[in-house]
Design an enzyme around this catalytic site. Structure first.
Site, PDB file in Angstrom:
ATOM      1  N   CYS A  77      30.719  36.173  45.460  1.00  0.00           N
ATOM      2  CA  CYS A  77      30.218  37.538  45.430  1.00  0.00           C
ATOM      3  C   CYS A  77      28.662  38.091  45.466  1.00  0.00           C
ATOM      4  O   CYS A  77      28.372  37.596  46.690  1.00  0.00           O
ATOM      5  CB  CYS A  77      30.830  38.178  43.765  1.00  0.00           C
ATOM      6  SG  CYS A  77      30.789  40.030  43.878  1.00  0.00           S
ATOM      7  N   HIS A 177      36.473  37.269  44.708  1.00  0.00           N
ATOM      8  CA  HIS A 177      36.269  36.899  43.426  1.00  0.00           C
ATOM      9  C   HIS A 177      37.518  35.566  43.284  1.00  0.00           C
ATOM     10  O   HIS A 177      38.549  36.026  43.146  1.00  0.00           O
ATOM     11  CB  HIS A 177      36.624  37.570  42.300  1.00  0.00           C
ATOM     12  CG  HIS A 177      35.182  38.539  41.934  1.00  0.00           C
ATOM     13  ND1 HIS A 177      34.150  38.124  41.218  1.00  0.00           N
ATOM     14  CD2 HIS A 177      34.972  39.648  42.426  1.00  0.00           C
ATOM     15  CE1 HIS A 177      33.410  39.257  41.384  1.00  0.00           C
ATOM     16  NE2 HIS A 177      33.629  40.181  41.962  1.00  0.00           N
ATOM     17  N   GLU A 179      37.847  33.410  41.246  1.00  0.00           N
ATOM     18  CA  GLU A 179      38.336  33.227  39.943  1.00  0.00           C
ATOM     19  C   GLU A 179      39.414  34.294  39.497  1.00  0.00           C
ATOM     20  O   GLU A 179      40.129  34.347  38.452  1.00  0.00           O
ATOM     21  CB  GLU A 179      37.264  33.289  38.778  1.00  0.00           C
ATOM     22  CG  GLU A 179      36.753  34.635  38.557  1.00  0.00           C
ATOM     23  CD  GLU A 179      35.686  35.174  39.506  1.00  0.00           C
ATOM     24  OE1 GLU A 179      34.961  36.115  39.277  1.00  0.00           O
ATOM     25  OE2 GLU A 179      35.515  34.295  40.856  1.00  0.00           O
TER      26      GLU A 179
END
Length: 198
Positions: A77, A177, A179
């Site tokens: 990011c 992202h 995650e």
């Protein structure tokens, strides 16, 4: 395998750590230069502004540490944006590990900024880092983006094409992202851990 998760103060650090744990990787959250230098892989997350994260890295004495790393480095990011020379966000000089400038995404009717949500990844060139990701969907939250240049492995579209995954040698970044990107995110992190950007 020793993985350092640079404590750059981003709100996503915990979720990145959990994503690594799901892959069986216990990363060390650290701002210790010696620990970072001794690690096999280094991840630089960031959810904030470019200026804020750069200021935190400067306070911690980590700017030159990251610039001089010989191990594989993955920015996530804002962490990816900081790999470039400069960001338009607050007119911020960055790490300069990749050539180019990060610019604000243009908004217009039907195109909202920030770009938030799932988007398709389009392959630009092959790499072990992005093996198995072409055509997949990833989750983005950002207002600034890097251009599609020679280091772009994958791009996405939001009003214009922008770099979604980049790599030059031992330095790589993901604008999305991982995650929060389900199987695609887990695959990217797994590829980074396994291949070391080879």
């Amino acid at each position: 395998m020793q993985v350092a998760l640079v404590d750059a103060g981003g709100a996503n650090i915990g979720s990145v750590r959990y994503a690594l744990e799901r892959l069986g990787v216990n990363a060390t959250l650290t701002a210790d230069a010696a620990v970072i230098r001794a690690s096999d892989r280094v991840i630089l997350p960031g959810v904030s502004t470019a200026a804020t994260v750069m200021a935190r890295l400067r306070e911690q004495g980590l700017i030159d540490v990251l610039r001089q790393l010989e191990q594989p480095l993955l920015g996530v990011c804002v962490g990816m944006q900081l790999l470039f020379e400069h960001s338009e966000e607050d007119d911020t000089p960055c790490l300069g590990l990749l050539p180019g400038r990060v610019a604000r995404l243009p908004s217009r009717p039907g195109i909202r900024v920030p770009h938030m949500g799932w988007n398709t990844l389009q392959a630009r060139r092959e790499s072990g880092l992005t093996a198995g990701l072409a055509g997949g969907h990833a989750y983005f939250v950002h207002s600034y983006a890097a251009p599609v240049g020679v280091d772009c492995l994958m791009s996405s579209e939001h009003g214009q094409s922008f770099a979604a995954v980049v790599q030059r040698g031992r330095v790589a970044g993901a604008q999305f992202h991982p995650e929060r990107s389900a199987e695609v995110g887990a695959k990217l992190i797994g590829n980074f851990i396994e291949t070391g950007l080879q």
